[in-house]
Design an enzyme around this catalytic site. Structure first.
Site, PDB file in Angstrom:
ATOM      1  N   LYS A   1       0.792  -1.238   0.000  1.00 48.95           N
ATOM      2  CA  LYS A   1       0.000   0.000   0.000  1.00 48.95           C
ATOM      3  C   LYS A   1       0.823   1.286   0.000  1.00 48.95           C
ATOM      4  O   LYS A   1       0.302   2.377   0.270  1.00 48.95           O
ATOM      5  CB  LYS A   1      -1.009   0.050   1.175  1.00 48.95           C
ATOM      6  CG  LYS A   1      -1.852  -1.181   1.337  1.00 48.95           C
ATOM      7  CD  LYS A   1      -2.345  -1.771   0.047  1.00 48.95           C
ATOM      8  CE  LYS A   1      -3.384  -0.949  -0.655  1.00 48.95           C
ATOM      9  NZ  LYS A   1      -3.690  -1.547  -1.998  1.00 48.95           N
TER      10      LYS A   1
ATOM     11  N   HIS B   1       7.037  -7.288  -2.370  1.00 47.81           N
ATOM     12  CA  HIS B   1       6.775  -6.637  -1.074  1.00 47.81           C
ATOM     13  C   HIS B   1       7.727  -7.201  -0.008  1.00 47.81           C
ATOM     14  O   HIS B   1       7.535  -6.957   1.191  1.00 47.81           O
ATOM     15  CB  HIS B   1       5.342  -6.908  -0.611  1.00 47.81           C
ATOM     16  CG  HIS B   1       4.285  -6.134  -1.349  1.00 47.81           C
ATOM     17  ND1 HIS B   1       4.462  -4.844  -1.773  1.00 47.81           N
ATOM     18  CD2 HIS B   1       3.019  -6.477  -1.702  1.00 47.81           C
ATOM     19  CE1 HIS B   1       3.352  -4.426  -2.376  1.00 47.81           C
ATOM     20  NE2 HIS B   1       2.475  -5.394  -2.360  1.00 47.81           N
TER      21      HIS B   1
ATOM     22  N   SER C   1      -4.791   2.368   4.531  1.00 50.01           N
ATOM     23  CA  SER C   1      -4.948   1.836   3.176  1.00 50.01           C
ATOM     24  C   SER C   1      -4.962   0.301   3.210  1.00 50.01           C
ATOM     25  O   SER C   1      -5.759  -0.346   2.523  1.00 50.01           O
ATOM     26  CB  SER C   1      -3.798   2.353   2.301  1.00 50.01           C
ATOM     27  OG  SER C   1      -3.923   1.897   0.984  1.00 50.01           O
TER      28      SER C   1
HETATM   29  P1  A3P Z   1      -5.181   4.654  -0.654  1.00 57.41           P
HETATM   30  O1  A3P Z   1      -5.783   3.352  -0.214  1.00 57.41           O
HETATM   31  O2  A3P Z   1      -4.701   5.488   0.498  1.00 57.41           O
HETATM   32  O3  A3P Z   1      -6.046   5.415  -1.590  1.00 57.41           O
HETATM   33  P2  A3P Z   1      -0.278  -0.169  -3.709  1.00 57.41           P
HETATM   34  O4  A3P Z   1      -0.264   0.023  -5.175  1.00 57.41           O
HETATM   35  O5  A3P Z   1       1.081  -0.265  -3.099  1.00 57.41           O
HETATM   36  O6  A3P Z   1      -1.200  -1.259  -3.300  1.00 57.41           O
HETATM   37  O7  A3P Z   1      -0.838   1.191  -3.073  1.00 57.41           O
HETATM   38  C1  A3P Z   1      -2.173   1.562  -3.228  1.00 57.41           C
HETATM   39  C2  A3P Z   1      -2.331   2.957  -2.682  1.00 57.41           C
HETATM   40  O8  A3P Z   1      -1.727   3.876  -3.612  1.00 57.41           O
HETATM   41  C3  A3P Z   1      -3.787   3.361  -2.565  1.00 57.41           C
HETATM   42  O9  A3P Z   1      -3.841   4.300  -1.492  1.00 57.41           O
HETATM   43  C4  A3P Z   1      -4.020   4.013  -3.918  1.00 57.41           C
HETATM   44  O10 A3P Z   1      -5.134   4.864  -3.972  1.00 57.41           O
HETATM   45  C5  A3P Z   1      -2.713   4.780  -4.068  1.00 57.41           C
HETATM   46  N1  A3P Z   1      -2.448   5.153  -5.466  1.00 57.41           N
HETATM   47  C6  A3P Z   1      -2.445   4.367  -6.545  1.00 57.41           C
HETATM   48  N2  A3P Z   1      -2.196   5.061  -7.660  1.00 57.41           N
HETATM   49  C7  A3P Z   1      -2.052   6.357  -7.272  1.00 57.41           C
HETATM   50  C8  A3P Z   1      -1.801   7.577  -7.981  1.00 57.41           C
HETATM   51  N3  A3P Z   1      -1.671   7.609  -9.293  1.00 57.41           N
HETATM   52  N4  A3P Z   1      -1.725   8.715  -7.248  1.00 57.41           N
HETATM   53  C9  A3P Z   1      -1.860   8.699  -5.902  1.00 57.41           C
HETATM   54  N5  A3P Z   1      -2.107   7.572  -5.192  1.00 57.41           N
HETATM   55  C10 A3P Z   1      -2.191   6.416  -5.867  1.00 57.41           C
END
Ligand code: A3P
Length: 304
Positions: free
Chosen positions: A56, A117, A147
């Site tokens: 996340k 991860h 998240s």
């Molecule tokens: P939130 O749950 O706080 O919205 P991962 O890809 O490591 O699983 O992380 C997911 C998190 O990154 C989520 O956070 C998601 O919304 C955020 N995220 C993904 N793409 C993004 C972008 N282009 N800009 C900002 N946040 C992004």
């Protein structure tokens, strides 16, 4: 997908949901533990780019940026496949719907982007033997926790997170898949000068995406025009990725990711933790955080 396949998948997921194991004390999905020898012996290539994150932290975002950099801003090429197919996740041996990350990676021609991860001490040694480049993205623990909580609710391949109160304690003590946030961010931080590691912060990406895109471009040894950089920034904005079926995981059926519970592209902000932490939780967190981060020259911004 027909009904029979769906039923099989649901059964598999039920099994996985409750099956967690450990590798050297790090909690990992049971199937990952079962396949550990294969994962640890994965053969990296010299030109691989590894994207390493605690869950996340902005993995998918960084993936999309890095892929577009390698594709020199060609959006059509970047949309050739869903993000989880074009960037193999080597520590996941998932249900029958997605091939294992190791199989995907082995079948892929160079140059590969690979996702993990894993904490640094569990990284397959061939990445270091081949001196592969690594982009590590770190995100502040409070936003990561929130998240991850919503993600564990909607991702049927991970354990059900329980109540927010319980999750708060589990996360702080590292009893969540992939283990302790603290060990993860600190372990990778300490290694950043020993290997080719670019350490990036999610908060910096939110604050000034272009600056961080430029850092990634430089790290990969590319030279891209301003127009291409603008295209990359635009295509990887939160809204663009939320609307893009190749990055928003909408191609996965709801028995895998139930986005009616929580969207994968959920909020994409810094400081959402303030909407979820109670004052008491925040005090407990800050006290624990201070202890665990003591003596580290690693700082995070919890708000901008
Ligand atoms: P939130 O749950 O706080 O919205 P991962 O890809 O490591 O699983 O992380 C997911 C998190 O990154 C989520 O956070 C998601 O919304 C955020 N995220 C993904 N793409 C993004 C972008 N282009 N800009 C900002 N946040 C992004």
């Amino acid at each position: 997908m027909d009904q029979e396949m769906l039923d099989t998948l649901v059964k598999e997921l039920e099994k996985h949901r409750f099956s967690m194991g450990q590798v050297e004390g790090v909690p990992l999905p049971g199937d990952t533990c079962d396949a550990w020898d294969t994962i640890y012996n994965f053969q990296a290539r010299e030109d691989d780019v590894l994207i390493a994150t605690y869950p996340k932290a902005g993995t998918t975002w960084a993936q999309e940026i890095l892929d577009l950099i390698l594709q020199e801003g060609d959006v059509e090429k970047a949309m050739r496949a869903p993000c989880f197919m074009k960037v193999p996740f080597i520590d996941l041996v998932p249900n029958k719907i997605i091939p294992s990350g190791i199989d995907l990676a082995n079948a892929m021609t160079s140059q590969r982007l690979i996702k993990t991860h894993l904490p640094i001490r569990l990284i397959p040694p061939s990445f270091w033997e081949k001196n592969a480049k690594v982009v590590y993205v770190a995100r502040n623990a409070k936003d990561c926790m929130v998240s991850y909580y919503f993600f564990q609710k909607m991702n049927k391949g991970l354990p059900e997170p329980g109540t927010w109160d319980n999750y708060f304690s589990s996360f702080l003590s590292g009893e969540v898949p992939w283990g302790s946030w603290f060990d993860h961010v600190i372990g990778w931080w300490k290694a950043r000068d020993k290997h080719q590691i670019l350490y990036i912060f999610y908060e910096d990406m939110i604050e000034d995406p272009m600056r961080e895109i430029r850092r990634m471009v430089k790290f990969l040894g590319k030279d891209l025009s301003e127009d291409v950089l603008e295209t990359i920034k635009h295509h990887t904005s939160f809204q663009a990725m939320k609307n893009n079926p190749m990055t928003n995981f909408s191609v996965l059926p709801s028995v895998v990711f139930d986005q009616s519970i929580s969207a994968f592209m959920r909020k994409g902000t810094v400081g959402d933790w303030k909407n979820h932490f109670t004052v008491a939780q925040n005090n407990v967190f800050d006290e624990e955080y201070e202890k665990k981060m003591e003596g580290q020259d690693l700082t995070f911004r919890m708000e901008l």
